[in-house]
Design a protein around this motif. Structure first.
Motif, short mmCIF file in Angstrom:
data_model
loop_
_atom_site.label_atom_id
_atom_site.label_comp_id
_atom_site.label_asym_id
_atom_site.label_seq_id
_atom_site.Cartn_x
_atom_site.Cartn_y
_atom_site.Cartn_z
N ASN A 96 -31.62 -9.18 4.65
CA ASN A 96 -32.94 -8.69 4.27
C ASN A 96 -32.73 -7.76 3.08
O ASN A 96 -32.06 -6.73 3.21
N ILE A 97 -33.30 -8.11 1.93
CA ILE A 97 -33.02 -7.32 0.72
C ILE A 97 -33.70 -5.96 0.73
O ILE A 97 -33.31 -5.07 -0.01
N GLN A 98 -34.69 -5.78 1.59
CA GLN A 98 -35.35 -4.47 1.68
C GLN A 98 -34.61 -3.49 2.58
O GLN A 98 -34.52 -2.32 2.29
N THR A 99 -34.05 -4.01 3.69
CA THR A 99 -33.38 -3.12 4.65
C THR A 99 -31.86 -3.18 4.53
O THR A 99 -31.16 -2.29 5.02
N GLY A 100 -31.35 -4.26 3.94
CA GLY A 100 -29.90 -4.44 3.86
C GLY A 100 -29.30 -5.00 5.13
O GLY A 100 -28.09 -5.24 5.21
N LYS A 101 -30.13 -5.27 6.15
CA LYS A 101 -29.63 -5.79 7.42
C LYS A 101 -29.14 -7.23 7.25
O LYS A 101 -29.84 -8.06 6.68
N LYS A 102 -27.93 -7.48 7.75
CA LYS A 102 -27.32 -8.82 7.66
C LYS A 102 -27.28 -9.47 9.03
O LYS A 102 -27.12 -8.80 10.05
N LYS A 103 -27.44 -10.81 9.04
CA LYS A 103 -27.36 -11.59 10.27
C LYS A 103 -26.41 -12.75 10.07
O LYS A 103 -26.45 -13.41 9.02
N HIS A 104 -25.58 -13.01 11.07
CA HIS A 104 -24.78 -14.23 11.07
C HIS A 104 -25.69 -15.35 11.56
O HIS A 104 -26.24 -15.27 12.65
N CYS A 105 -25.87 -16.38 10.74
CA CYS A 105 -26.82 -17.44 11.06
C CYS A 105 -26.16 -18.72 11.55
O CYS A 105 -26.76 -19.47 12.31
N ASN A 106 -24.94 -18.97 11.10
CA ASN A 106 -24.30 -20.23 11.44
C ASN A 106 -22.85 -20.21 11.00
O ASN A 106 -22.52 -19.62 9.97
N SER A 107 -22.00 -20.87 11.75
CA SER A 107 -20.65 -21.21 11.32
C SER A 107 -20.43 -22.66 11.71
O SER A 107 -20.76 -23.06 12.82
N SER A 108 -19.91 -23.45 10.78
CA SER A 108 -19.67 -24.86 11.04
C SER A 108 -18.38 -25.29 10.38
O SER A 108 -17.84 -24.60 9.52
N TYR A 109 -17.95 -26.49 10.77
CA TYR A 109 -16.68 -27.02 10.27
C TYR A 109 -16.93 -28.42 9.72
O TYR A 109 -17.35 -29.31 10.46
N PHE A 110 -16.68 -28.58 8.44
CA PHE A 110 -16.89 -29.86 7.76
C PHE A 110 -15.54 -30.53 7.52
O PHE A 110 -14.65 -29.90 6.93
#
Length: 181
Positions: A96-110
């Protein structure tokens, strides 16, 4: 030939726009998958110095929704190299560019396969494993390959043994009626 993992790592950051959202105002999972495939391609191609194709994608779990207006950062790194294939780990985070809060959304293996100029499989350089974490990721990729082979054979029509699964279906949202063999 061997290369360090760091030589082929790729990171991209992109602003999420309304044109990439679904009906609920969240970013389309398909759009994120497309970005993930692109960065896996870039990482694999950078490592192999060849055109690469996606052979498979292992485990896609959307952990947190991504909102319009957030920055999404994708990071790709080689986890495993075979003779002509590579497993690329892709991590997706939103901010979130306003709060700086980061979230891990996904990890995958290709799993990506290198191709030469004639479209034939091309040999890829190996990787240098110089930390415990790199060895762990390499070993984890080997274990995933074994699990995939076991999944493929256990449910092949000719090998499937129904009696092994009937008890596990009893508490599911399904009803078994007369089965025709």
């Amino acid at each position: 030939m061997l290369r360090t993992i760091e030589e082929s790592q790729v990171t991209i950051t992109q602003l999420m726009l309304p044109s990439n959202s679904n009906f609920s105002g969240k970013i389309h999972g398909g759009y994120i998958l497309s970005l993930m495939d692109q960065i896996a391609f870039a990482c694999a191609s950078k490592h192999s110095r060849n055109y690469c194709v996606t052979a498979s994608v292992n485990k896609v779990d959307f952990l947190n929704p991504i909102e319009v207006g957030e920055l999404v950062t994708l990071k790709a790194s080689i986890n495993y190299t075979g003779r002509t294939s590579m497993v690329i780990g892709v991590r997706v985070e939103s901010e979130n560019i306003q709060t700086g809060k980061k979230k891990h959304c996904n990890s995958s293996y290709f799993t990506m396969v290198a191709k030469d100029s004639e479209g034939k499989n091309a040999q890829v350089p190996g990787i240098i494993l110089d930390t415990k974490d790199k060895v762990r990721r390499f070993a984890r990729s080997i274990a995933r390959q074994e699990q995939a082979k076991n999944r493929s054979t256990a449910f092949r029509t000719s090998d499937f043994k129904i009696e092994l699964y009937l008890d596990s279906l009893k508490d599911q949202n399904a009803k078994i009626e007369s089965i025709h063999y």
